[in-house]
Each structure stands twice: as C-alpha cells, then as structure tokens.
Design an enzyme around this catalytic site. Structure first.
Site, short mmCIF file in Angstrom:
data_model
loop_
_atom_site.label_atom_id
_atom_site.label_comp_id
_atom_site.label_asym_id
_atom_site.label_seq_id
_atom_site.Cartn_x
_atom_site.Cartn_y
_atom_site.Cartn_z
N PRO A 103 56.69 94.31 96.30
CG PRO A 103 55.47 92.36 95.92
CD PRO A 103 56.65 92.90 96.68
CB CYS A 104 53.75 99.16 94.65
SG CYS A 104 52.57 98.53 93.45
CD GLN A 105 50.87 94.27 95.45
OE1 GLN A 105 51.38 95.16 94.80
NE2 GLN A 105 50.74 93.04 95.00
CB ALA A 106 54.29 95.02 100.27
CG PHE A 107 55.61 100.29 99.90
CD1 PHE A 107 56.74 100.18 100.67
CD2 PHE A 107 55.73 100.11 98.54
CE1 PHE A 107 57.97 99.92 100.11
CE2 PHE A 107 56.95 99.85 97.96
CZ PHE A 107 58.07 99.75 98.75
#
Length: 493
Positions: A103-107
């Site tokens: 998930p992009c918010q994990a970056f």
C-alpha cells in the site's frame, strides 16, 4: 537447497512444461492475479488483509478451497507459515513469480542502508508502522527468492519526499541477485478504458541472463494535462540527479497509428440502462448482488465482447452486480451536467435548480423567506454543501468518447468522481461499470456488499495492464528455458 540450485530446479520444472506459479502479495481481489492467469500462469497463493477482498480472490482463483479465501496479516505470517498452510512445498521451491504492491501509504523514508539490514536483522524496524508493510514485501522476496517479481505502485514512489523508493528497492534487489528495472505505464495505452498511471518494477534473477523489457503500447490517446503534469512531478527527482537512477527505463509511448483507446462508451454502453431510481424504485439499504441484469440485445464493441467472454470468467446472460448508490438529492442534478463538468459546474447547476424551485413556489403563491428554516431545508435538499474552492475535482461527469479518469479507492465511500455520461440515466456508475472500467470481466465475482466491491475495484490493478506486464514475464521464461534446452543443466553465465 542453495540459491543457484533452487533457480536451476525451477527452470528445469518450467522446461518440462510446468506452469509458472505466482504468489500475489497485497493481492486485493486479484487484478494482478487475473492478468497473470490470462497469460497461463498458475495463481498458487495470495496474501490479503481485507476480508472481503481475500474472499473475492479465493472465489475467483481457488473456488471451493476456503484456505485461499482467508484474510491474512502479512506482518503476523511468515513465508514458511504461508507455504505450510497452503501446501506449497519448500519455500525456496514454492513459487516462480512474486507480484504485488505494498500500500502506497506504507512508503516512508526508509533508505537503502535500512533495507540492507533486513537480511541481517529480521526484526529491524518491526515497530515502524510507516515502513513495515514495505519491508514485509521485501522479506517475502528474500524468503521465496522468485525467478522474477513485479512490484506495482503509484508514480509518486519515484519522488516520495525527495526519495526514489523504486531505485532504493532496485539496489536492494540487486544485492539479492536480481537485475531490476522500473518505469511508468498508463493503463489506457494497453486497452484499459481508464487513464491510470502506475509505476511498474520488474526484477529477474541474474542467473536467467535475460533482458528486462516492458510492454509496448497497443492503444493511443492524448492524455489530459493533469496526467502529464503528475508524470513530470514523479520524474522530477530523476532529472535533478542526472544518472542517479540507472534503474529507470522510459516506457515506449503510443503513436497515432495504434488503435484508439477504449472509451467509456465502448466499455459500458452494452450494459442495461438503470432508471429505476428516477421512478423512486430504489431505497436505502445494503445493495446485494442477487438480481440478474440481463444483457440487452444490441451490437457489442470488441471490448464488451472480451468482458463477456474472458476465458474462465465468461458471462452469457447478464451481470449480477449492476447496482448503484442511493443519492436522491443529486439524481436530477446529474442529468443537468455536461460531459467533463466537475464540482464547480455541478454546484452552479444545483444553485440554479434551487432558484427554480423557489420561483415555482412563488408562482404557486408560497413565499419562502431567505434564510428561514424552510429556505435552508429546501436548499439543503438540492444544493451539495461542499466548498467549490476546496473540492474542485470531487465530482466529474464522464466523457463518453474518452477513457475514464482514474478510479480511486474512495469509490467505496462515494462515486461522484464517475458520474455516468448518459443524462437520461442521471446517476453515478454501478459496481459492474466500475469493474468494466478497470477491465475486470463480467464473470469475475466480488464478495461483500456494494461498498466493499467498489473499494476492491478502486484499489485493483487493471487486469489488462497486468496481462501486458505478465506477457513480458512469460517472454523472460521462454528465453531462459529455451537457452537451457540447448544447454541442459546449466544457465547462461
């Protein structure tokens, strides 16, 4: 088994005709899986935390086996446990391809030095919620050591607060024995009726000694300025550090000689119209997929024919999830909008409708005083409350002759970003129409109720884009296996 022996053993299995086996991490309902399935890959396993999405993946790729429909938390599940639960065999032999997109918010600003510590310190940064899912993905790569892998995500990972996450990932993968490259692909260039920009990273074991290639476009469309601008922002970091991102490969761009992009009307025009809401026949409550909407008798586009007849996911009579949201305040307003209109135009049209309602009351002898409770109630029943300055893009009426704009995950909360182009239907898109815009075939099942299905669709990788990428992975194996057939027992140096 050593890494080299593991690679050789799996290549030998492919040489004997075995289908490449795929593990899909953060799989959602299975957009990437479906694309690989269409290219002849075996979908061996998936890991997905959302209960409805996991159920959808299991229903489509392992029907009748509840083990594959179970939601799993990757932060609490080791690769060894997954292989044991699903009878995949030894981890280093279990799969050939690993796909997925954390998930992009994990970056987060993890940094390559921290990525290196994964191998030496398996518990490192375990308490950092921002980076944890990203690191778990890489831990699974390290454990399964697939012959090839695909990582998918938003273009912003090329410039995340001044950090190129894709490049850092490439460098880490190289230390594990891979060659890796990444690029930006737009789904509309590959037959998807949607303009959706994605970062795609492909990595291949160095022992295979094959070049990494990205799919050539098959369709052409001039992207709106906003998409070009977003791409420029994503690539800005690469250009400001000349030579600092050797893993980036500019993708081939389409040319006008290709087939025109699939449009919204191409994608949705053969589905039965929905007008029951205009007659008051739709009420509040959960939308279940328990009523067949039969296909009307009309000529189909090539795209509609594909969606009805996708091998393994055919639908002969109609669709079961052609349902829409209950939005009684705005149904009449939708019909007033022109294709391409966004929230400022919608708000202005609603104000005009409110003024017309006041004028109509006045003609009938009823005066509603400005600012009174009755005035406020009438206005609230017609005019949306959002600030036009803060939400300029909240609404959009689709253009019938263009691919749709990007479907977002918040389809699970509202669908105003995709108002149907047909004013006679005066509504937002249905679940099945959203699926069509993502290139999910009509026989693909979405578990859960309407909101859950919208969310799964908005989060998915378009299967036709995934199919194009999977074709390049299939070509990698064909080149590697062919070379090994000529030189049995060893890979090219």
């Amino acid at each position: 088994m050593s890494g080299d022996a593991s690679v050789l053993a799996r290549i030998e299995r492919l040489r004997k005709g075995g289908a490449p086996r795929v593990l899909d991490l953060f799989s959602g309902c299975g957009g990437l899986s479906l694309g690989f399935h269409a290219q002849g890959f075996e979908i061996a396993a998936s890991v997905e935390f959302d209960r409805d999405a996991a159920a959808s993946h299991g229903a489509n790729f392992h029907p009748g086996d509840p083990r594959h429909a179970r939601a799993r938390d990757i932060t609490k599940l080791t690769p060894q446990q997954l292989a044991h639960e699903l009878d995949l065999g030894p981890v280093d032999q279990a799969i050939d391809v690993l796909v997925g997109g954390p998930p992009c918010q994990a970056f987060a600003r993890v940094g390559r030095s921290k990525l290196r510590e994964i191998a030496e310190h398996p518990e490192a940064f375990r308490m950092d919620a921002r980076a944890r899912l990203y690191l778990e993905y890489l831990r699974y790569v390290e454990a399964f050591l697939p012959l090839a892998l695909v990582m998918e995500n938003v273009p912003d990972v090329l410039n995340h607060g001044g950090q190129n996450v894709a490049e850092e990932t490439r460098l880490f993968l190289e230390e594990l024995g891979y060659e890796a490259r990444y690029t930006l692909l737009n789904a509309a260039f590959y037959g998807v009726p949607q303009m959706r920009e994605r970062m795609i990273l492909i990595a291949v074991r160095r022992e295979l000694d094959v070049d990494i290639r990205f799919p050539e476009p098959t369709h052409h469309v001039e992207l709106p300025p906003g998409y070009a601008g977003s791409r420029q922002v994503a690539l800005k970091l690469l250009r400001s550090h000349d030579g600092a991102a050797p893993g980036y490969v500019p993708a081939a761009l389409p040319h006008p000689g290709l087939e025109p992009a699939v449009t919204a009307m191409d994608a949705m025009g053969d589905l039965p119209p929905i007008t029951a809401h205009l007659r008051g026949d739709i009420g509040r409550g959960a939308r279940r997929f328990d009523e067949l909407a039969a296909y009307p008798t009309r000529r189909n586009t090539d795209y509609a024919t594909l969606m009805r007849g996708w091998p393994g996911f055919e639908s002969a009579e109609g669709v079961w999830d052609h349902v829409i949201r209950y939005l009684p305040r705005d149904w009449k307003l939708f019909g007033r909008l022109l294709p391409g209109d966004q929230y400022p135009q919608a708000h202005a049209a609603a104000v005009r409708m409110f003024e017309e309602a006041l004028a109509d009351l006045k003609r009938r002898g009823k005066i509603v005083r400005t600012g009174s409770a009755e005035w406020e109630a009438l206005r609230a029943s017609i005019v949306p409350p959002y600030d036009t300055g803060k939400f300029p893009n909240k609404w959009r009426k689709m253009e019938p002759d263009l691919p749709a704009r990007t479907l977002m995950a918040h389809l699970g909360k509202d669908s105003y970003s995709h108002i149907h182009y047909d004013s006679a239907q005066s509504r937002t898109i249905s679940v099945r129409e959203a699926a069509r815009l993502q290139s999910f075939p009509d026989g693909f099942v979405f578990c859960g109720a309407m909101n859950a299905a919208f969310r799964q669709i908005g989060n998915a990788v378009p299967p036709l884009l995934a199919r194009a990428v999977a074709g390049e992975i299939a070509a990698v194996f064909e080149r590697a296996v062919g070379r090994n057939q000529r030189r049995p027992g060893r890979l090219a140096a």
